[in-house]
Design an enzyme around this catalytic site. Sequence first.
Site, PDB file in Angstrom:
ATOM      1  N   LYS A  82      15.741  52.722  15.093  1.00 17.20           N
ATOM      2  CA  LYS A  82      16.713  53.398  14.233  1.00 17.20           C
ATOM      3  C   LYS A  82      16.033  53.673  12.896  1.00 17.20           C
ATOM      4  O   LYS A  82      15.324  52.802  12.371  1.00 17.20           O
ATOM      5  CB  LYS A  82      17.927  52.469  14.043  1.00 17.20           C
ATOM      6  CG  LYS A  82      19.039  53.048  13.177  1.00 17.20           C
ATOM      7  CD  LYS A  82      20.227  52.080  13.114  1.00 17.20           C
ATOM      8  CE  LYS A  82      21.389  52.648  12.333  1.00 17.20           C
ATOM      9  NZ  LYS A  82      22.558  51.721  12.282  1.00 17.20           N
ATOM     10  N   SER A 170      26.922  53.782  13.715  1.00 16.19           N
ATOM     11  CA  SER A 170      25.906  54.635  13.131  1.00 16.19           C
ATOM     12  C   SER A 170      24.609  54.694  13.939  1.00 16.19           C
ATOM     13  O   SER A 170      23.789  55.580  13.708  1.00 16.19           O
ATOM     14  CB  SER A 170      25.608  54.137  11.715  1.00 16.19           C
ATOM     15  OG  SER A 170      25.061  52.827  11.748  1.00 16.19           O
ATOM     16  N   SER A 194      28.116  49.079  14.418  1.00 18.58           N
ATOM     17  CA  SER A 194      27.186  50.176  14.709  1.00 18.58           C
ATOM     18  C   SER A 194      26.183  49.948  15.830  1.00 18.58           C
ATOM     19  O   SER A 194      25.462  50.865  16.193  1.00 18.58           O
ATOM     20  CB  SER A 194      26.420  50.552  13.448  1.00 18.58           C
ATOM     21  OG  SER A 194      27.245  51.329  12.630  1.00 18.58           O
TER      22      SER A 194
HETATM   23  N1  GLN Z   1      31.733  52.505  11.228  1.00 24.50           N
HETATM   24  C1  GLN Z   1      31.464  51.500  10.252  1.00 24.50           C
HETATM   25  C2  GLN Z   1      31.176  52.156   8.917  1.00 24.50           C
HETATM   26  O1  GLN Z   1      31.231  53.325   8.864  1.00 24.50           O
HETATM   27  C3  GLN Z   1      30.325  50.620  10.684  1.00 24.50           C
HETATM   28  C4  GLN Z   1      28.991  51.133  10.380  1.00 24.50           C
HETATM   29  C5  GLN Z   1      27.900  50.160  10.683  1.00 24.50           C
HETATM   30  O2  GLN Z   1      28.114  49.171  11.377  1.00 24.50           O
HETATM   31  N2  GLN Z   1      26.730  50.427  10.109  1.00 24.50           N
HETATM   32  O3  GLN Z   1      30.907  51.507   7.958  1.00 24.50           O
END
Ligand code: GLN
Length: 512
Positions: A82, A170, A194
């Site tokens: 990532k 994400s 995420s």
């Molecule tokens: N969807 C969550 C956010 O937008 C989690 C994102 C994540 O775990 N990086 O913060």
Amino acid sequence: MNAGLKNVRDLGVADLGRGLAEGAFSSEELTRELLTLVAAQDRYGAFLATHEDSSLNQARRADALRAAGQSGPLTGVPVAHKDIFVTDFEHSGLASTAGSKMLAGYASPFDASVVARLGDGSRDGRLPGAGMVTLGKLNCDEFAMGSANENSAYGPARNPWDLGRVPGGSSGGSAAAVAARLVPAATGTDTGGSIRQPAAFCGITGIKPTYGTCSRYGMIAFASSLDQAGPMARTAEDCALLLSAMSGFDERDATSAQRPPQDFHAQMLRAREGASPGRPLAGLRIGLPREFFPAALAEDVHGAVRAALAELEKLGATLVDVSLPRTELAIPVYYIIAPAEASSNLSRFDGVKFGHRAPQYADLLDMYKKTRAQGFGAEVKRRIMIGTYVLSHGYYDAYYLQAQKLRRMIADDFQACFRECDVIAGPVAPTVAWTLGQTDKDPTADYLADIFTLPASLAGLPGMSVPAGFGQGGLPVGLQLIGNYFDEGTLLHAAHALQQATDIHLRAPAGL
Ligand code: GLN
């Protein structure tokens, strides 16, 4: 082409390791094959960058290690990262962008600890490396903020099961790349879901370990008290192999857990007391929080999760009813704490220390303003504003402090559950993957969809997503398993048992 490379795309990490050990193909051949696939299949928008020369050099080094008898199970197996993990630019030729224009082309002088541990080890010899080959960097939401990968400054990634749908976020590029079989495994990060949510949307397996298990050094920070790295792959076994290599104490991360190195693969295989051949999960109590099965849960998701739970029961597990009464509060609590920490972490992007600087400006203040206005996308700006607001004098007690208190109560609720069960299970997300293009219309709808992943994040507990079945439109549904602190072994064990008995995790999207 070497005949051993036929169907190599269908092989996971453990299988590829065996193929390399048996000499069916070399790491160089395998790496070349996957790089060709990636170049030909960028319709998924999964990869942001590859660097053929450095990947092939790494593969040749891995082949030399194997020839010298100095290899482990991961040596020479490709992995992609990532793009929230920094990669040493001089060594890899790969920039580190965090999915942001702010860091376009950013050349990191070092590898993140997770990258070093999976790859060649750290340059200073501090961290050992497992010898995996870095295949490239993967698309993600800007600074890991999002649930659909649509907040990436480099365009969306697409769900291989339906190119009109999001892969989740994400870590959307990671999930799409693994589901499309462009790479056998990828790294992800999970702040509020995420790793688990994109794994669920793309029908793969992913685990977010206990907070502190993997070093955050070199992982571009979003919300430091929540951010945690983990592997995403097709099977629990592959996740266990990667997690063993990528975890471990790191003196460069003050929140890194001081524990001896863990062999998660051995923990995954460890037999349960009282287990017998057909009933490997005998004695395992799986708690179902009633708040994870609300009336509003999509029927197809509910059905697939129930079917997976029935399989776990057949394997000997017992299901017990439990309650996590503050589940709903996880959303407001998380969307105060995470933006608060983000507003502080992102203050370093000021046009001086890293990345983008506005080309034209009047004075220093104007330079800061223009740099940040140009470099950050809409969601990142929204969170910086929310975070700055909740931390400001006069509002701190009403929002931030209150959220911290509730965070503790959410963690306590889990401990009450773990007196009655060993593992908690439920859905990962309330629906299957949604269609592309909705994030911009209503960003708060994405926040609400995080309801089942945020509680474990706030508590710092390990959480896993395992393919459960398929819902509407043939789209994958994930089963979430949550364990107590440092009990990843039990999660991996249960997921592995399920995957030994069923084949849902092996199904591939049509038309690859
Ligand atoms: N969807 C969550 C956010 O937008 C989690 C994102 C994540 O775990 N990086 O913060």
